[in-house]
Design a protein around this motif. Structure first.
Motif, short mmCIF file in Angstrom:
data_model
loop_
_atom_site.label_atom_id
_atom_site.label_comp_id
_atom_site.label_asym_id
_atom_site.label_seq_id
_atom_site.Cartn_x
_atom_site.Cartn_y
_atom_site.Cartn_z
N PRO A 1 0.78 -1.24 0.00
CA PRO A 1 0.00 0.00 0.00
C PRO A 1 0.81 1.29 0.00
CG PRO A 1 -0.20 -1.16 2.11
CD PRO A 1 0.52 -2.08 1.18
N ALA A 2 2.06 1.28 0.48
CA ALA A 2 2.80 2.56 0.54
C ALA A 2 2.91 3.17 -0.85
CB ALA A 2 4.18 2.33 1.15
N LEU A 3 2.55 4.43 -0.96
CA LEU A 3 2.62 5.11 -2.27
C LEU A 3 4.07 5.12 -2.77
CD1 LEU A 3 0.28 8.19 -1.62
CD2 LEU A 3 -0.26 6.07 -2.83
N MET A 4 4.24 4.89 -4.07
CA MET A 4 5.58 4.89 -4.65
C MET A 4 6.27 6.23 -4.41
SD MET A 4 5.84 1.81 -5.78
CE MET A 4 7.49 1.95 -6.45
N SER A 5 5.51 7.30 -4.51
CA SER A 5 6.09 8.64 -4.41
C SER A 5 6.60 8.94 -3.00
CB SER A 5 5.03 9.68 -4.79
OG SER A 5 3.90 9.54 -3.94
N ARG A 6 6.14 8.16 -2.02
CA ARG A 6 6.56 8.42 -0.64
C ARG A 6 7.65 7.47 -0.17
NH1 ARG A 6 1.67 9.63 3.35
NH2 ARG A 6 0.59 11.25 2.16
N ARG A 7 8.04 6.53 -1.02
CA ARG A 7 8.99 5.52 -0.54
C ARG A 7 10.41 6.09 -0.43
NH1 ARG A 7 6.83 -0.28 -2.93
NH2 ARG A 7 4.64 0.23 -2.58
N ARG A 8 11.12 5.61 0.54
CA ARG A 8 12.53 5.98 0.74
C ARG A 8 13.30 4.66 0.80
NH1 ARG A 8 13.02 9.00 5.93
NH2 ARG A 8 15.06 9.40 5.03
N ASP A 9 13.62 4.14 -0.39
CA ASP A 9 14.08 2.76 -0.54
C ASP A 9 15.61 2.70 -0.59
OD1 ASP A 9 14.65 0.19 -1.37
OD2 ASP A 9 13.01 0.09 -2.83
N ALA A 10 16.21 2.24 0.50
CA ALA A 10 17.67 2.19 0.57
C ALA A 10 18.26 1.16 -0.40
CB ALA A 10 18.11 1.86 2.01
N LEU A 11 17.51 0.09 -0.69
CA LEU A 11 18.02 -0.92 -1.63
C LEU A 11 18.04 -0.36 -3.05
CD1 LEU A 11 19.09 -3.71 -2.32
CD2 LEU A 11 16.74 -4.57 -2.31
N LEU A 12 17.05 0.45 -3.38
CA LEU A 12 17.06 1.10 -4.70
C LEU A 12 18.29 2.00 -4.82
CD1 LEU A 12 15.67 1.79 -7.40
CD2 LEU A 12 14.41 3.59 -6.19
N ALA A 13 18.60 2.75 -3.77
CA ALA A 13 19.79 3.62 -3.79
C ALA A 13 21.06 2.79 -3.96
CB ALA A 13 19.85 4.44 -2.50
N ALA A 14 21.12 1.66 -3.25
CA ALA A 14 22.30 0.78 -3.35
C ALA A 14 22.42 0.21 -4.76
CB ALA A 14 22.20 -0.35 -2.33
N ALA A 15 21.29 -0.17 -5.35
CA ALA A 15 21.30 -0.74 -6.71
C ALA A 15 21.77 0.31 -7.72
CB ALA A 15 19.90 -1.25 -7.07
N GLN A 16 21.29 1.53 -7.58
CA GLN A 16 21.74 2.60 -8.49
C GLN A 16 23.25 2.83 -8.32
OE1 GLN A 16 19.29 6.08 -7.84
NE2 GLN A 16 17.46 5.13 -8.73
N THR A 17 23.73 2.68 -7.09
CA THR A 17 25.17 2.85 -6.84
C THR A 17 25.98 1.75 -7.51
OG1 THR A 17 24.70 3.95 -4.74
CG2 THR A 17 26.91 3.02 -5.01
N ILE A 18 25.51 0.51 -7.38
CA ILE A 18 26.22 -0.63 -7.98
C ILE A 18 26.31 -0.44 -9.50
CG2 ILE A 18 26.05 -3.12 -8.44
CD1 ILE A 18 24.70 -3.29 -5.57
N VAL A 19 25.21 0.00 -10.11
CA VAL A 19 25.20 0.24 -11.55
C VAL A 19 26.17 1.38 -11.90
CG1 VAL A 19 23.74 1.04 -13.46
CG2 VAL A 19 22.86 -0.68 -11.87
N ALA A 20 26.19 2.43 -11.08
CA ALA A 20 27.06 3.58 -11.35
C ALA A 20 28.54 3.22 -11.17
CB ALA A 20 26.68 4.74 -10.42
N VAL A 21 28.84 2.35 -10.22
CA VAL A 21 30.23 1.92 -10.00
C VAL A 21 30.75 1.18 -11.23
CG1 VAL A 21 31.64 0.25 -8.70
CG2 VAL A 21 30.16 1.85 -7.47
N ARG A 22 29.89 0.32 -11.79
CA ARG A 22 30.29 -0.39 -13.01
C ARG A 22 30.44 0.58 -14.18
NH1 ARG A 22 32.05 -5.37 -15.52
NH2 ARG A 22 32.12 -4.64 -17.65
N ALA A 23 29.56 1.57 -14.25
CA ALA A 23 29.61 2.53 -15.36
C ALA A 23 30.94 3.28 -15.38
CB ALA A 23 28.44 3.50 -15.26
#
Lengths: 424, 424
Positions: B240-262
């Motif tokens: 139920p939590a609205l997507m716009s309100r989420r503060r997802d630490a795993l999403l941040a970590a995933a974006q970091t992993i992708v950026a490290v490879r880039a």
């Protein structure tokens, strides 16, 4: 079947609210976290402790306590031998570092309300069409053991006992062994024919608060597509191994997590997506990850959108596997269709809420609940009270005591109404 | 200091190779995995077992065995009391599901070679300028306990005993307690003045195989920037939590992993990057992740590039935190500068390899090794033998026996040459 009117005398008294408050407080203390939340995973020591306390409480209040083969706890009050049952409840397990309202509210509210109801029926010598039961379903959360809703799904026959018992936690411990370890691997019970299943729950979303309403009556649920996906690459040294030769399963998982979120961003709030769990091997700072498993959820009221995602996102994962030189496999897929709850029962709940002066609205539930499992089995009602900030699965999950009590009022009204109805 | 010539008689005999093969085989059995690899984490039951076996072996071969305060094992052969020491070794700990050559080769090769050398010196009554010692360094891998290279860094004074003992594993167990539990929390040893430190190791990269060479003599190392970064969001229900309100630490970590490879893709093979380890809380399928920690590595021969990344990637992580409504903190940062190994010793190794008929080339090491720690303390040599497919930190890590023996030949030549040199 026809409707009846509620005797004015059947209502929660101050003493009943106090009994509920004390029982809810007891639940909140077992597995309490320093930040005011609850950490009470299925079949943990804390789960054993709250189950023991709950069974003791039920016995003292005169319930006949039964444990079934998957550890569901039933507290029975026979009013009319041989008649069907009104079953009320929810679950006492929690998420890791979760909230103290999610599930525990529904179990303790049902127990306190049934005690009050049975006492008043005795005192007033009212006839009852049905028997009364409270239930604590095993492993609603699906945190330690997947999938979720195991206890209620076993009860309705949606999963077999063998399937349910074979679920394993991250350490490979089966639910069977875990239940035996805490002494809650019970025995087969005689059938419990149900007139209806009723569940009170905190909303876990923002709508009641935003619309300043006291009660949400769930009319239907969103559909959900849940996938467990594993990428397999090759362990290597993160130093000397050439970048061009790496087969990094964690990189593939990270790209997947980012892509899962992008689907939600593309579709707006009609689609909720998440990856909440990730497991990697060997998970060492200077080793390229050989294996990474992600638990993906897509939720929507639009089933067609989920079917379309099933195809398009499969392709996207194949592309990610290709780009990262990994292999991908779908370990488990679960599709939970959109489900209508019993409309007569929902209308009755809305009507009764108005009758006792509560502001109530129909709502859709995004999350799964035991009432959804039961809705395939008997008329089921799912009643929400507000969640502050819509926050849930969080130690700061909160609902004010007056809101909790309003839920009990409606449960009492609905139970009384059902109990005294004239059967066809 | 001057050079000397190797007596033709000082060389490994068939019996010495057999002794090495047997000792290496003994090591390979302890913590062996079904797939032919090794799983022998620092201060585990397997580590205790191999340490016990190694100490027993050393004692039987006449070494004087000493355990220092951080569990480093020294086997001493005194040839000239009061003179400096030639120290050879590596580490017996492994990565999770790692290879049986990484580290274990260097320890067992040193031990077998020293036994042979000491025996021949006795038989031929040769004079020796130095004493001989073999060493097994504690926690080279940095798998269970971070950082890596703890034992050798303590020996050289780069980390204090308190810092070293306070390292904790994922369960919060300290290295201090772990070493005590396996009986390898030793006592302070008298100083061990070193003439040189010599380490044999498998290459763990593709260069020797690609260039069809038998020996790599490491002249310098890449620099490395290692970060431990934590994103903090907010636990919530993934339904139920609205997507716009989420503060997802795993999403941040995933974006970091992708950026490290880039970053690696942007710079080509002059930069190696990775995230090998990730820890998340609460890691439940239907809970938005509140906390995610990533272990990031950037490695390059170009220190300026790493300094530039330190600034630009910090900014990028701030951007990721902003976009995901999370907070980010740098928990730990370690910069390992590019390091030159002793050039005289490297030239001597290349020269001697040629003298005994081995094809050898100078190489850079991308990975850290105990010899790098020691290079800040005394002249140090790091000698590589080929790795099949460049594969390492993998159960299929492999080096042919003839290649292993060639390493012993060169170690024997270099030790003899040093031992018989005329000191200034």
């Amino acid at each position: 079947m026809s409707t009846s009117s509620i005797p004015a005398t059947l209502r929660m008294t101050p003493r009943d609210y106090q009994a509920f408050d004390a029982l809810f407080e007891l639940s909140s203390r077992i597995g309490a976290t320093a930040a005011g939340g609850l950490h009470r995973l299925t079949a943990s020591a804390e789960d054993q402790q709250v189950r023991d306390a709950f069974c003791t409480w039920l016995t003292r209040q005169g319930f006949d306590v039964k444990i079934d083969e998957i550890g569901n706890i039933f507290g029975l009050i026979t009013l009319r031998p041989g008649a069907p049952w009104l079953l009320c409840g929810s679950h006492l397990d929690s998420q890791p570092l979760g909230g103290r309202f999610d599930g525990a509210y529904g179990v303790t509210a049902a127990a306190a309300t049934l005690v009050s109801l049975a006492r008043q029926l005795r005192e007033q010598n009212e006839p009852a069409q049905y028997n009364l039961a409270v239930v604590n379903w095993t492993n609603e959360e699906g945190a330690r053991f997947q999938p979720s809703l195991i206890g209620s799904s076993f009860f309705t026959g949606a999963v077999t006992l063998d399937e349910a018992l074979a679920c394993t936690d991250a350490d490979g411990f089966t639910l069977d062994a875990a239940l035996q370890a805490i002494g809650y691997r019970g025995t087969a019970l005689p059938p419990l024919p149900l007139r209806a299943y009723l569940e009170l729950h905190v909303e876990q979303g923002p709508h009641l608060e935003q619309q300043r309403k006291q009660i949400g009556v769930v009319t239907e649920t969103w559909a959900a597509l849940k996938w467990q996906v594993t990428f397999r690459g090759e362990q290597n040294h993160t130093g000397p191994a050439l970048m061009s030769r790496r087969r990094d399963a964690l990189l593939a998982a990270a790209q997947t997590i980012v892509a899962v979120r992008a689907e939600a961003d593309r579709h707006g709030e009609v689609l909720h997506t998440s990856v909440g769990r990730l497991a990697t091997t060997p998970n060492s700072p200077n080793v390229v990850t050989s294996e990474a498993t992600v638990w993906i959820e897509f939720r929507s009221a639009d089933e067609a959108l989920l079917h379309q995602l099933r195809a398009s996102f499969s392709q996207q994962m194949q592309s990610i596997a290709l780009a990262t030189a990994t292999d991908v496999s779908l370990d488990r897929a679960q599709f939970r269709p959109r489900q209508q709850l019993d409309s007569l029962l929902a209308q009755r709940a809305l009507h009764l809420a108005e009758r006792i002066g509560l502001s109530a609205i129909p709502l859709r539930s995004v999350a799964g609940h035991d009432a959804i499992s039961l809705s395939y089995h008997c008329p089921s009602a799912l009643l929400f009270v507000p969640s502050v900030g819509g926050l849930s699965h969080n130690e700061r999950e909160f609902t004010a005591t007056e809101d909790l009590h309003r839920g009990l009022d409606l449960l009492m009204a609905l139970l009384s109404d059902l109990l005294l109805e004239e059967t066809a």
